[in-house]
Design a protein around this motif. Structure first.
Motif, mmCIF file in Angstrom:
data_model
loop_
_atom_site.group_PDB
_atom_site.id
_atom_site.type_symbol
_atom_site.label_atom_id
_atom_site.label_comp_id
_atom_site.label_asym_id
_atom_site.label_seq_id
_atom_site.Cartn_x
_atom_site.Cartn_y
_atom_site.Cartn_z
ATOM 1 N N GLU A 1 16.645 17.786 5.898
ATOM 2 C CA GLU A 1 16.718 16.788 6.965
ATOM 3 C C GLU A 1 16.414 17.486 8.282
ATOM 4 N N GLN A 2 15.199 17.296 8.777
ATOM 5 C CA GLN A 2 14.789 17.873 10.046
ATOM 6 C C GLN A 2 14.268 16.755 10.945
ATOM 7 N N ALA A 3 14.567 16.858 12.234
ATOM 8 C CA ALA A 3 14.017 15.887 13.177
ATOM 9 C C ALA A 3 12.499 15.992 13.174
ATOM 10 N N MET A 4 11.831 14.853 13.079
ATOM 11 C CA MET A 4 10.366 14.826 13.058
ATOM 12 C C MET A 4 9.891 13.830 14.109
ATOM 13 N N ALA A 5 8.896 14.242 14.890
ATOM 14 C CA ALA A 5 8.360 13.325 15.893
ATOM 15 C C ALA A 5 7.120 12.606 15.395
ATOM 16 N N CYS A 6 6.247 13.317 14.663
ATOM 17 C CA CYS A 6 5.003 12.662 14.242
ATOM 18 C C CYS A 6 4.984 12.379 12.746
ATOM 19 N N GLY A 7 5.523 13.282 11.925
ATOM 20 C CA GLY A 7 5.551 13.082 10.486
ATOM 21 C C GLY A 7 4.265 13.442 9.776
ATOM 22 N N VAL A 8 3.245 13.878 10.529
ATOM 23 C CA VAL A 8 1.951 14.168 9.905
ATOM 24 C C VAL A 8 1.452 15.585 10.215
ATOM 25 N N GLY A 9 2.341 16.460 10.694
ATOM 26 C CA GLY A 9 1.987 17.864 10.814
ATOM 27 C C GLY A 9 1.366 18.298 12.117
ATOM 28 N N ILE A 10 1.391 17.433 13.124
ATOM 29 C CA ILE A 10 0.713 17.778 14.381
ATOM 30 C C ILE A 10 1.665 18.373 15.417
ATOM 31 N N CYS A 11 2.858 17.795 15.554
ATOM 32 C CA CYS A 11 3.696 18.109 16.720
ATOM 33 C C CYS A 11 4.500 19.405 16.575
ATOM 34 N N MET A 12 4.711 19.868 15.328
ATOM 35 C CA MET A 12 5.415 21.144 15.071
ATOM 36 C C MET A 12 6.884 21.130 15.483
ATOM 37 N N THR A 13 7.513 19.948 15.546
ATOM 38 C CA THR A 13 8.943 19.906 15.889
ATOM 39 C C THR A 13 9.833 20.156 14.684
ATOM 40 N N ALA B 1 0.825 -1.213 0.000
ATOM 41 C CA ALA B 1 0.000 0.000 0.000
ATOM 42 C C ALA B 1 0.856 1.258 0.000
ATOM 43 N N VAL B 2 2.029 1.209 0.654
ATOM 44 C CA VAL B 2 2.947 2.346 0.645
ATOM 45 C C VAL B 2 3.634 2.442 -0.710
ATOM 46 N N ALA B 3 4.100 1.307 -1.222
ATOM 47 C CA ALA B 3 4.799 1.288 -2.511
ATOM 48 C C ALA B 3 3.907 1.817 -3.635
ATOM 49 N N ASP B 4 2.612 1.481 -3.615
ATOM 50 C CA ASP B 4 1.690 1.910 -4.666
ATOM 51 C C ASP B 4 1.541 3.417 -4.728
ATOM 52 N N ARG B 5 1.657 4.072 -3.585
ATOM 53 C CA ARG B 5 1.413 5.511 -3.504
ATOM 54 C C ARG B 5 2.693 6.345 -3.618
ATOM 55 N N PHE B 6 3.831 5.688 -3.727
ATOM 56 C CA PHE B 6 5.135 6.363 -3.637
ATOM 57 C C PHE B 6 5.444 7.249 -4.841
ATOM 58 N N ARG B 7 6.072 8.407 -4.543
ATOM 59 C CA ARG B 7 6.689 9.272 -5.542
ATOM 60 C C ARG B 7 8.074 9.655 -5.012
ATOM 61 N N PRO B 8 9.064 9.869 -5.893
ATOM 62 C CA PRO B 8 10.407 10.219 -5.419
ATOM 63 C C PRO B 8 10.395 11.446 -4.509
ATOM 64 N N GLY B 9 11.021 11.297 -3.338
ATOM 65 C CA GLY B 9 11.047 12.368 -2.346
ATOM 66 C C GLY B 9 10.173 12.087 -1.144
ATOM 67 N N HIS B 10 9.269 11.115 -1.262
ATOM 68 C CA HIS B 10 8.430 10.737 -0.129
ATOM 69 C C HIS B 10 9.266 10.077 0.979
ATOM 70 N N PHE B 11 8.705 10.055 2.198
ATOM 71 C CA PHE B 11 9.364 9.365 3.303
ATOM 72 C C PHE B 11 8.348 8.541 4.066
ATOM 73 N N VAL B 12 8.856 7.707 4.974
ATOM 74 C CA VAL B 12 7.998 6.928 5.870
ATOM 75 C C VAL B 12 8.384 7.237 7.303
ATOM 76 N N THR B 13 7.440 7.024 8.212
ATOM 77 C CA THR B 13 7.786 7.041 9.636
ATOM 78 C C THR B 13 7.586 5.631 10.174
ATOM 79 N N VAL B 14 8.460 5.263 11.115
ATOM 80 C CA VAL B 14 8.492 3.897 11.620
ATOM 81 C C VAL B 14 8.423 3.932 13.145
ATOM 82 N N ALA B 15 7.529 3.120 13.708
ATOM 83 C CA ALA B 15 7.479 2.966 15.166
ATOM 84 C C ALA B 15 8.663 2.104 15.603
ATOM 85 N N VAL B 16 9.334 2.513 16.678
ATOM 86 C CA VAL B 16 10.527 1.791 17.125
ATOM 87 C C VAL B 16 10.342 1.290 18.554
#
Length: 285
Positions: free
Chosen positions: A223-235, A30-45
């Motif tokens: 390259e900026q540190a991101m906590a949420c990746g979806v625009g909520i946390c403003m970091t 589902a991620v691969a289908d929607r991908f365009r160059p420059g996109h990123f993913v966030t991963v729970a660790v």
């Protein structure tokens, strides 16, 4: 299908070391289908019971049709979260959200493109190069890092690029110095129309300065540190000059990570400029 990001549980297909870096390939159709160059993913660790609550953001390095669609990302171990990721093995599962961010804008007509990567920032440039070449564009690479083991993708760049120029600060690979030391020569020799760059902020600032001198556009993936990746946390906010000339604090995760280089106020990254919209004692809108 391009569209909104999805949250998926992906199965790790392969893990590999690439010099100083780690690369994880995850089955995530589902991620691969929607991908365009420059996109990123966030991963729970850290696993389901971890105290590491914030996700880690990684540029997508490669997408392949295997197993319905795989996504590969590259990272360096910098703390407990990335150390946990480096210990993942085939058949482990990962919680991914993606694809996220604004991808690289592509030229309408064939043109000459110089792709500049610093450290593992170059990981996101190869799928971009592939798309550009399919559109009839010439691609030249400039890759750099502190040392040879931190230059990512040198062999692939040499295979793909019309020319490939490598730099290391210690002189262990290519020319001694930084990408900004050789970029002007590459732009001039190639008669470049546009530059795409991804890497540390200091590098992007220098690359942008060179492009401004030549009067050519530069698309930078910050390259900026991101906590949420979806625009909520403003970091991950960055001061960017909008088309109306007003500086706004924009989110690298949703408004970027790709910006027009000359619009980013690199000298003010990490601060809120006094003349930014909504700044304390400054502009208000």
């Amino acid at each position: 299908m391009a569209g909104s990001p999805v949250q998926v549980t992906g199965t790790v297909l392969t893990t590999r070391r690439v010099e100083a870096y780690h690369a994880l390939t995850v089955v995530a159709p589902a991620v691969a289908d929607r991908f365009r160059p420059g996109h990123f993913v966030t991963v729970a660790v850290g696993g389901p019971y971890s105290s590491m609550l914030t996700r880690r953001a990684f540029a997508i390095h490669d997408v392949k049709p295997d197993y319905g669609g795989t996504v590969e990302f590259v990272f360096s171990v910098r703390g407990p979260g990335t150390a946990w990721l480096a210990d993942r093995r085939a058949r482990d599962t990962l919680d991914l959200v993606g694809p996220l961010g604004r991808p690289f804008p592509l030229p309408r007509d064939p043109c000459t493109c110089v792709l500049v990567g610093g450290e593992y920032g170059s990981a996101s440039l190869f799928v971009l190069a592939d798309v550009l070449q399919r559109r009839g564009c010439r691609v030249d690479f400039v890759l750099g890092a502190s040392s040879a083991d931190r230059v990512f993708g040198a062999l692939r760049a040499r295979r793909m690029g019309e020319t490939t120029t490598l730099t290391t600060e210690d002189g262990s690979l290519g020319m001694r110095g930084e990408v900004t030391d050789v970029l002007a020569g590459v732009i001039a020799d190639a008669r470049a129309d546009v530059v795409y760059a991804c890497g540390p902020m200091a590098m992007l600032r220098g690359v942008t300065a060179v492009c401004v001198e030549f009067g050519i556009p530069v698309q930078v993936s910050v390259e900026q540190a991101m906590a949420c990746g979806v625009g909520i946390c403003m970091t991950c906010v960055v001061p960017v000059i909008a088309e109306d000339g007003v500086t706004r604090m924009v989110r690298a995760c949703t408004d970027g990570p790709v910006f027009l280089g000359e619009r980013v106020r690199f000298d003010d990254v990490g601060t809120i400029p006094f003349d930014a919209l909504g700044a304390p004692g400054g502009r208000h809108g």
